[in-house]
Motif scaffolding. Structure first.
Motif, PDB file in Angstrom:
ATOM      1  N   SER A  62      15.279  38.504  37.015  1.00 56.56           N
ATOM      2  CA  SER A  62      16.225  38.252  35.794  1.00 56.56           C
ATOM      3  C   SER A  62      15.483  37.260  34.974  1.00 56.56           C
ATOM      4  O   SER A  62      15.206  37.544  33.670  1.00 56.56           O
ATOM      5  CB  SER A  62      17.692  38.077  35.594  1.00 56.56           C
ATOM      6  N   LEU A  74      21.830  45.711  31.835  1.00 52.45           N
ATOM      7  CA  LEU A  74      22.165  44.769  33.186  1.00 52.45           C
ATOM      8  C   LEU A  74      22.524  45.653  33.938  1.00 52.45           C
ATOM      9  O   LEU A  74      23.433  46.676  33.620  1.00 52.45           O
ATOM     10  CB  LEU A  74      23.182  43.735  32.691  1.00 52.45           C
ATOM     11  N   CYS A  97      15.491  47.886  39.291  1.00 53.09           N
ATOM     12  CA  CYS A  97      15.222  47.549  37.704  1.00 53.09           C
ATOM     13  C   CYS A  97      14.208  48.902  37.483  1.00 53.09           C
ATOM     14  O   CYS A  97      14.574  49.851  36.464  1.00 53.09           O
ATOM     15  CB  CYS A  97      14.485  46.493  37.348  1.00 53.09           C
ATOM     16  N   LEU A 112      17.788  43.794  33.675  1.00 57.31           N
ATOM     17  CA  LEU A 112      17.991  42.740  34.404  1.00 57.31           C
ATOM     18  C   LEU A 112      18.868  42.950  35.566  1.00 57.31           C
ATOM     19  O   LEU A 112      20.066  43.517  35.402  1.00 57.31           O
ATOM     20  CB  LEU A 112      18.621  41.420  33.397  1.00 57.31           C
TER      21      LEU A 112
END
Length: 406
Positions: A62, A74, A97, A112
């Motif tokens: 992150s 997120l 991700c 993130l």
């Protein structure tokens, strides 16, 4: 059982934010344990993270992605911290991700990852990846309470705060959620918090606002003195409610946003303490008359971390000598104990370094039986002051943490 008012308020929709969730069975079946946030294009995002040197894989990723771009998404899982997991854990955070980026149609660094839960175990990647698409497909703008539930671990209740405010005829919203109940200590803790506003704010100010408000909220709470590996706090400004962008601290609108964000952050932080594992008392430790802020904080935390002080509060025992001992070993140089005053709420227990002449055990016990108590200390050596929030230490804290992995 949480202490005091822990009710979930009306969680106002933030324009430019959508949230989804899914049951991924990361650790526990039949509960939503995977939450995703979507931010509108152009959203300014800032973050602060744990200062634990053993920080988790998602924290590393992150921080890296935030340094490269403004994230759009997120991805948060509960049940597994992905900490202490080595190269495999880093790969799993990256793969999360990458897989979600394919689904959302964005670059990998626009996502993130966040994790919370048991340390030292690898993520169940097959189940986690399988939950990404259902979470994405469930995106809606009015599901903040469900998101608050979806990120819980040992929490007994979801935690949220939300305010609407008006600037120059435009109504803006500030809404956020947090999780955490144990392994809580400043420099962030095993807590996650996600706050967003639809006000237009320049990115550098978004970061300044976050750092300023975290210092007086999440960095002023402690439950057990343990700094976690995973704590993260994200603040996003979508700008979707309109108006000219706030680009300077001198802009009158900046102070309005700062005030609102401070209230929201403090509420979210205090909810964590109120829901502290096994907590029965909410305790405010206020230290004034210090030579500087640091020594006020050192003494406040010394009191707030003391197992002897915390267990005395659990027992409603006004054993105030434990408070004096914690003040004395806080490490403040050249402390003149003869100038120190201490109160439990309005009951003075220590005057000029000794027992207050009019103090009675009955008066002290009456305060200690309350569910919310303030310890006020005056050091008599300056004008600095600061406040820390904590809770008592009960039998249930030991039970919860002894059984955490079972």
């Amino acid at each position: 059982m949480a202490v005091g008012d822990v009710s979930m308020p009306q969680m106002h929709v933030v324009k430019g934010v959508r949230i989804g969730s899914a049951e991924a069975y990361v650790r526990y079946p039949n509960r939503r344990d995977l939450v995703v946030f979507e931010f509108a294009q152009g959203t300014q995002v800032a973050g602060v993270f744990t200062q634990n040197a053993f920080c988790a894989a998602p924290v590393h990723i992150s921080k890296l992605h935030l340094s490269q771009t403004n994230p759009r998404y997120l991805v948060i899982n509960t049940g597994n911290a992905n900490a202490g997991t080595g190269p495999t854990g880093l790969k799993n955070a990256k793969d999360t991700c990458a897989e979600f980026a394919k689904i959302a149609g964005v670059n990998e660094n626009e996502v993130l990852p966040f994790s919370t839960g048991v340390i030292g175990e690898q993520l169940p990647m097959e189940r986690l990846i399988a939950g990404l698409k259902p979470a994405f497909e469930s995106l809606e703008d009015d599901v903040w309470p469900q998101a608050a539930s979806g990120i819980m671990t040992t929490d007994t209740l979801p935690k949220g705060a939300s305010e609407q405010f008006e600037i120059d005829g435009v109504v803006y919203t500030m809404t956020g959620i947090s999780k955490g109940a144990g392994m809580i200590r400043p420099n962030m803790a095993t807590m996650l918090s996600f706050v967003a506003t639809d006000a237009p704010i320049a990115r550098e100010l978004v970061q300044k606002l976050l750092k300023t408000t975290v210092e007086q909220s999440f960095n002023r709470i402690t439950i057990d003195g343990d700094t976690s590996t995973n704590d993260s706090c994200i603040f996003a400004a979508t700008g979707q409610a309109g108006g000219a962008e706030i680009t300077s601290k001198e802009d009158a609108r900046y102070s309005v946003v700062l005030d609102v964000l401070t209230r929201v952050m403090k509420r979210l932080a205090q909810l964590i303490v109120r829901d502290g594992e096994g907590a029965t008392k909410f305790i405010t430790v206020s230290v004034e008359g210090g030579a500087n802020t640091q020594e006020c904080c050192d003494i406040a935390y010394s009191i707030a971390h003391s197992p002897l002080v915390k267990t005395a509060f659990f027992a409603s025992d006004p054993n105030w000598g434990r408070i004096l001992a914690a003040i004395g070993y806080a490490g403040v140089q050249d402390l003149n104990v003869d100038k120190i005053q201490v109160w439990l709420d309005d009951v003075q227990i220590c005057k000029d370094g000794g027992a207050a002449a009019d103090y009675t055990e009955e008066a002290g016990a009456k305060v200690m039986n309350q569910s919310e108590i303030t310890i006020r200390v005056d050091l008599g050596r300056g004008s600095a002051k600061d406040t820390v929030y904590t809770c008592d230490l009960s039998y249930d804290y030991v039970k919860i943490n002894a059984d955490y992995r079972s």
